[in-house]
Design a protein around this motif. Structure first.
Motif, mmCIF file in Angstrom:
data_model
loop_
_atom_site.group_PDB
_atom_site.id
_atom_site.type_symbol
_atom_site.label_atom_id
_atom_site.label_comp_id
_atom_site.label_asym_id
_atom_site.label_seq_id
_atom_site.Cartn_x
_atom_site.Cartn_y
_atom_site.Cartn_z
ATOM 1 N N SER A 1 0.901 -1.303 -0.078
ATOM 2 C CA SER A 1 0.080 0.231 -0.049
ATOM 3 C C SER A 1 0.931 1.212 -0.173
ATOM 4 N N HIS A 2 0.644 2.524 -0.604
ATOM 5 C CA HIS A 2 0.804 3.770 -0.400
ATOM 6 C C HIS A 2 -0.228 4.559 -0.094
ATOM 7 N N LYS A 3 0.429 6.193 0.667
ATOM 8 C CA LYS A 3 -0.661 6.459 -0.051
ATOM 9 C C LYS A 3 0.409 8.297 -0.570
ATOM 10 N N GLU A 4 -0.356 9.104 -0.931
ATOM 11 C CA GLU A 4 -0.212 9.927 -2.233
ATOM 12 C C GLU A 4 -0.415 11.674 -2.056
ATOM 13 N N SER A 5 0.882 12.326 -1.981
ATOM 14 C CA SER A 5 -0.019 13.681 -2.602
ATOM 15 C C SER A 5 1.174 14.011 -3.294
ATOM 16 N N TRP A 6 1.000 15.569 -3.310
ATOM 17 C CA TRP A 6 1.629 16.294 -4.663
ATOM 18 C C TRP A 6 2.601 17.707 -4.453
ATOM 19 N N ALA A 7 3.419 18.072 -4.998
ATOM 20 C CA ALA A 7 4.198 18.532 -5.160
ATOM 21 C C ALA A 7 4.326 19.258 -6.357
ATOM 22 N N GLY A 8 5.449 20.819 -6.588
ATOM 23 C CA GLY A 8 4.130 21.669 -7.166
ATOM 24 C C GLY A 8 6.174 22.054 -7.620
ATOM 25 N N GLU A 9 7.276 21.302 -6.458
ATOM 26 C CA GLU A 9 8.309 21.434 -7.469
ATOM 27 C C GLU A 9 8.748 20.102 -6.712
ATOM 28 N N MET A 10 9.708 19.269 -7.513
ATOM 29 C CA MET A 10 10.608 17.598 -7.550
ATOM 30 C C MET A 10 11.027 18.450 -5.478
ATOM 31 N N PRO A 11 10.407 17.131 -4.477
ATOM 32 C CA PRO A 11 10.869 17.265 -3.294
ATOM 33 C C PRO A 11 12.383 16.692 -3.103
ATOM 34 N N PHE A 12 12.640 15.767 -4.079
ATOM 35 C CA PHE A 12 13.801 14.795 -3.893
ATOM 36 C C PHE A 12 14.261 15.837 -4.758
ATOM 37 N N TYR A 13 16.106 15.606 -4.672
ATOM 38 C CA TYR A 13 17.478 15.619 -5.519
ATOM 39 C C TYR A 13 17.686 13.998 -6.451
ATOM 40 N N ARG A 14 18.111 13.617 -5.749
ATOM 41 C CA ARG A 14 18.443 12.241 -6.507
ATOM 42 C C ARG A 14 17.405 11.132 -6.206
ATOM 43 N N MET A 15 17.959 10.275 -6.506
ATOM 44 C CA MET A 15 17.692 8.200 -6.155
ATOM 45 C C MET A 15 18.204 7.681 -5.862
ATOM 46 N N LYS A 16 17.828 7.253 -4.474
ATOM 47 C CA LYS A 16 18.935 6.635 -3.213
ATOM 48 C C LYS A 16 17.771 5.213 -2.975
ATOM 49 N N VAL A 17 18.164 3.758 -3.677
ATOM 50 C CA VAL A 17 18.251 2.682 -2.718
ATOM 51 C C VAL A 17 18.825 2.488 -1.470
ATOM 52 N N LYS A 18 18.364 2.374 -0.245
ATOM 53 C CA LYS A 18 19.801 1.935 0.954
ATOM 54 C C LYS A 18 18.947 0.348 1.405
ATOM 55 N N LEU A 19 20.483 -0.419 1.719
ATOM 56 C CA LEU A 19 20.162 -1.056 2.452
ATOM 57 C C LEU A 19 19.966 -0.668 3.170
ATOM 58 N N LYS A 20 19.541 -2.221 4.364
ATOM 59 C CA LYS A 20 19.735 -1.383 5.640
ATOM 60 C C LYS A 20 19.617 -2.750 6.365
ATOM 61 N N ARG A 21 19.889 -2.434 7.461
ATOM 62 C CA ARG A 21 19.872 -4.232 9.053
ATOM 63 C C ARG A 21 17.678 -3.517 8.794
ATOM 64 N N GLU A 22 17.508 -2.380 9.686
ATOM 65 C CA GLU A 22 15.901 -2.495 9.473
ATOM 66 C C GLU A 22 15.570 -1.506 8.255
ATOM 67 N N ILE A 23 13.904 -1.974 7.765
ATOM 68 C CA ILE A 23 13.563 -0.801 7.337
ATOM 69 C C ILE A 23 13.318 0.773 8.400
ATOM 70 N N VAL A 24 13.437 0.748 9.498
ATOM 71 C CA VAL A 24 13.066 1.354 10.984
ATOM 72 C C VAL A 24 13.610 0.620 12.096
ATOM 73 N N THR A 25 14.669 1.993 12.775
ATOM 74 C CA THR A 25 15.457 1.163 12.635
ATOM 75 C C THR A 25 15.523 1.510 14.773
ATOM 76 N N MET A 26 14.720 0.214 15.494
ATOM 77 C CA MET A 26 14.982 0.128 16.629
ATOM 78 C C MET A 26 15.667 -0.409 18.223
#
Length: 330
Positions: free
Chosen positions: A73-98
């Protein structure tokens, strides 16, 4: 007119081959003009991307083509300007670190409460409402009456729970706890953790603050302030419209228009939150970085640096001029 689609997504699912997914996913995003950050780990995927509507939808379809993520699932919204500068795909031990092993959000997460039912739950005086985001996020907005754990990172949350479960703590003797975060992912883990600690009635806001602000009218809202987001919009308000906050590039804290009037605010170099924390050498580096940003801005361009190899240190290379805080984007 808003022209860039922003999609926030996450899913807890076993991805033992997550390292092999990184390269093809990065190439696919870049081929479709999509930028942002995606985190991959053995426990799943998390992130926010933006780009032309067709490109974002193509990337989402690409992810869902993997049977393990068919119901992503995903959530959508809109931006008048590109809100990111580049594309990054990172490898992590956790997708949210607890930092707590063997937490199973897929099977142990608390009860989902939709935005339409959230007000009734948090209005109940028998329910302890906890904001599981970091302190700098809470500082610009939260639900009325919510408890702020004053954590600087999500990994501090288990210690807060243990402390507040002791006699005299806000969780002591409480059987009903409701939690919320930006997009929902931190609540998946935090509610699962609470259940391992013996809390039976644990709830969390389905879709997070973003879904609430999207679906609940301002006049009916219990939300106060703005919601920090992990992209160049910095904050959003009801209807997911862009908020009023900027970002200090020195400490990566949100800054208000009032903060910008402070004698301690120097764009790209310091703000009232971090003035005095950096030595002269670092301030000089910040000032030079801002000079490069201003030069690029004068040419009608963005100063974004270069794409780094996966193992490179972005800070040392000086390539990530405008990166958002390295934290959970959902």
């Amino acid at each position: 007119m808003s022209k860039f689609l922003v999609a926030a997504l996450y899913k807890f699912v076993r991805l033992e081959d997550h390292a092999a997914l990184r390269g093809p996913l990065l190439d696919y995003c870049e081929a479709h003009g999509v930028k942002g950050t995606l985190l991959l780990a053995a426990e799943g995927i998390n992130g926010t991307i933006a780009g032309p509507q067709a490109g974002v939808h193509a990337v989402l379809a690409h992810l869902r083509a993997d049977p393990r993520m068919a119901d992503l699932s995903h959530k959508e919204s809109w931006a008048g300007e590109m809100p990111f500068y580049r594309m990054k795909v990172k490898l992590k031990r956790e997708i949210v670190t607890m930092g707590v092993p063997d937490i199973q959000p897929q099977s142990m997460a608390g009860t989902y409460v939709g935005p339409a039912d959230w007000n009734r739950l948090v209005d109940d005086p028998q329910v302890v409402v906890v904001d599981v985001r970091n302190d700098y996020e809470v500082s610009i907005g939260s639900f009325a009456g919510a408890v702020n754990p004053h954590t600087s990172s999500f990994s501090e949350f288990p210690d807060w729970v243990r402390t507040q479960s002791q006699p005299g703590g806000v969780l002591s003797g409480k059987s009903r706890v409701a939690m919320f975060c930006t997009g929902g992912i931190r609540c998946e883990k935090s509610t699962a953790y609470l259940r391992t600690q013996g809390f039976d009635e644990v709830y969390h806001l389905e879709g997070g603050i973003l879904k609430y602000l999207e679906n609940v009218a301002a006049e009916d809202s219990r939300w106060q302030g703005e919601c920090f987001v992990f992209d160049e919009r910095v904050s959003v308000v009801h209807g997911l419209e862009r908020g009023s906050y900027g970002l200090c590039r020195a400490c990566r804290q949100p800054v208000s228009e009032q903060d910008k009037l402070s004698e301690f605010y120097v764009e790209g170099v310091s703000c009232p939150h971090c003035h005095g924390r950096h030595d002269d050498a670092r301030k000089q580096r910040f000032a030079e970085r801002q000079r490069q940003v201003d030069l690029a801005r004068g040419r009608g361009r963005r100063h974004v640096g270069v794409r780094l190899a996966p193992a490179a240190d972005a800070t040392a290379a000086g390539a990530t001029v405008a990166d958002m805080p390295e934290a959970e984007p959902s």
